[in-house]
Design an enzyme around this catalytic site. Structure first.
Site, PDB file in Angstrom:
ATOM      1  N   ARG A 249       0.848  -1.187   0.000  1.00  0.00           N
ATOM      2  CA  ARG A 249       0.000   0.000   0.000  1.00  0.00           C
ATOM      3  C   ARG A 249       0.886   1.240   0.000  1.00  0.00           C
ATOM      4  O   ARG A 249       1.874   1.318   0.725  1.00  0.00           O
ATOM      5  CB  ARG A 249      -0.913   0.032   1.235  1.00  0.00           C
ATOM      6  CG  ARG A 249      -2.042  -0.988   1.234  1.00  0.00           C
ATOM      7  CD  ARG A 249      -3.087  -0.669   0.165  1.00  0.00           C
ATOM      8  NE  ARG A 249      -4.227  -1.553   0.221  1.00  0.00           N
ATOM      9  CZ  ARG A 249      -4.305  -2.724  -0.400  1.00  0.00           C
ATOM     10  NH1 ARG A 249      -3.285  -3.157  -1.119  1.00  0.00           N
ATOM     11  NH2 ARG A 249      -5.403  -3.464  -0.292  1.00  0.00           N
ATOM     12  N   GLU A 278      -4.258   6.317  -8.223  1.00  0.00           N
ATOM     13  CA  GLU A 278      -3.902   5.486  -9.366  1.00  0.00           C
ATOM     14  C   GLU A 278      -4.827   5.770 -10.538  1.00  0.00           C
ATOM     15  O   GLU A 278      -6.041   5.630 -10.402  1.00  0.00           O
ATOM     16  CB  GLU A 278      -3.949   4.010  -8.971  1.00  0.00           C
ATOM     17  CG  GLU A 278      -2.918   3.685  -7.885  1.00  0.00           C
ATOM     18  CD  GLU A 278      -2.845   2.209  -7.538  1.00  0.00           C
ATOM     19  OE1 GLU A 278      -3.682   1.421  -8.064  1.00  0.00           O
ATOM     20  OE2 GLU A 278      -1.978   1.833  -6.755  1.00  0.00           O
ATOM     21  N   HIS A 296       0.625  -1.099 -10.606  1.00  0.00           N
ATOM     22  CA  HIS A 296      -0.212  -1.981  -9.785  1.00  0.00           C
ATOM     23  C   HIS A 296      -0.486  -3.303 -10.520  1.00  0.00           C
ATOM     24  O   HIS A 296      -1.635  -3.685 -10.749  1.00  0.00           O
ATOM     25  CB  HIS A 296      -1.529  -1.298  -9.414  1.00  0.00           C
ATOM     26  CG  HIS A 296      -2.099  -1.814  -8.118  1.00  0.00           C
ATOM     27  ND1 HIS A 296      -2.771  -1.021  -7.235  1.00  0.00           N
ATOM     28  CD2 HIS A 296      -2.092  -3.066  -7.566  1.00  0.00           C
ATOM     29  CE1 HIS A 296      -3.160  -1.740  -6.193  1.00  0.00           C
ATOM     30  NE2 HIS A 296      -2.752  -2.985  -6.372  1.00  0.00           N
TER      31      HIS A 296
END
Length: 324
Positions: A249, A278, A296
């Site tokens: 995270r 994001e 990611h």
């Protein structure tokens, strides 16, 4: 004389049992084989924003008419959930639920299910890949060569070095095992007291401070915390030239402290797969020549998507079947 024609019986279409919204970016309107099981069970599958993260307005336009929700990483607010009186289950195709208003979920009696362990191998392998890329200067070397420059930075071998693993859940344990297989030693820290792992004599447990001070590379595998876990004080404990890897995270890391540590060469590299927003709006950290950034992709493998989607669909069907 031929027999008279007989009309074939007309089968009435099965009435819909409800709608299920699907929002993960890895699942688009093209679908995934597991999603067909929702249709076969009588549910209409809808995509508020195929291939991208839906906006709050897009969710509000679709979700109130749904009984099930296969959720991505988008924020799921209490305001949104209170506008969805028929929603019975939210399933994540992962384990993170920090984007969901858990108080509202409990208040409204919505069932929340996660796909525990589905992404663990993919994230663990990416963690090791980023660690190796940082030690061997692979992204920097690739970028220079593509610019027509024949330049080299001397790398380092990981065998014989120490990896600090912060968080010894399913992902952290896999990372530790892979690192030991590469000839590394591992110092592991977990907030759960008394956790024991049988990983041989190359593994030992330690405090967070011991991990910071004793590791050549540190990797994070814990849930988000109210304050950054990796801050200036922790980074000042590290050895010069330490590698920091974050596939967990963004909130775990104070980015300004990381930049300072890179400038002072207390960190030789920062590799991250996660960002505060994001896609990231501020690219200053991403463009740093000692930062390795991926969008990611930890759980974005063929195998992880298969496991996670299947688990999420199973969870939705199981909960909805209980109310039939």
């Amino acid at each position: 004389m031929s027999a008279p024609a007989v009309d074939a019986p007309v089968t009435a279409p099965r009435p819909l049992r409800g709608r299920v919204a699907v929002t993960p970016r890895s699942l688009s309107a093209a679908g995934h084989p597991a999603l067909s099981r929702l249709r076969e069970a009588g549910y209409e599958v809808v995509y508020p924003a195929p291939g991208r993260t839906p906006t709050p307005a897009e969710l509000l336009a679709v979700l109130p008419g749904c009984v099930g929700y296969l959720a991505g990483v988008e924020p799921v607010t209490g305001e949104l959930l209170r506008a969805c009186p028929g929603l019975r289950v939210i399933a994540r195709n992962g384990v993170g639920v920090d984007s969901i208003d858990l108080d509202a979920v409990r208040e409204l009696g919505i069932q929340l299910r996660v796909a525990a362990g589905a992404n663990a191998q993919g994230v663990a392998e990416l963690t090791i890949a980023l660690t190796l890329a940082a030690f061997r200067q692979i992204p920097w070397s690739d970028a220079r060569l593509k610019q027509g420059e024949w330049r080299r930075r001397r790398g380092a071998e990981v065998a014989g070095r120490t990896l600090g693993v912060v968080g010894l859940g399913q992902i952290g344990r896999r990372v530790a095992g892979l690192a030991i297989g590469l000839g590394m030693r591992v110092i592991g820290y977990d907030a759960q007291p008394g956790l024991t792992l049988r990983l041989g004599d190359r593994f030992r447990s330690g405090s967070l401070a011991e991990v910071a001070a004793g590791a050549d590379a540190i990797t994070l595998h814990v849930p988000p915390s109210p304050e950054p876990l990796v801050n200036d004080a922790l980074l000042r404990l590290t050895r010069p030239g330490t590698v920091l890897v974050n596939t967990a995270r963004a909130e775990l890391v104070d980015e300004q402290a990381v930049v300072k540590a890179l400038q002072e060469e207390r960190l030789s590299a920062y590799a991250t797969d996660v960002f505060p927003t994001e896609p990231p709006a501020d690219l200053r950290l991403v463009r740093h020549d000692r930062v390795i950034a991926t969008p990611h992709v930890g759980g974005f493998t063929e195998e992880s998507v298969e496991r996670a989607t299947t688990a999420a669909v199973d969870n939705i069907l199981r909960v909805l079947a209980c109310g039939d």
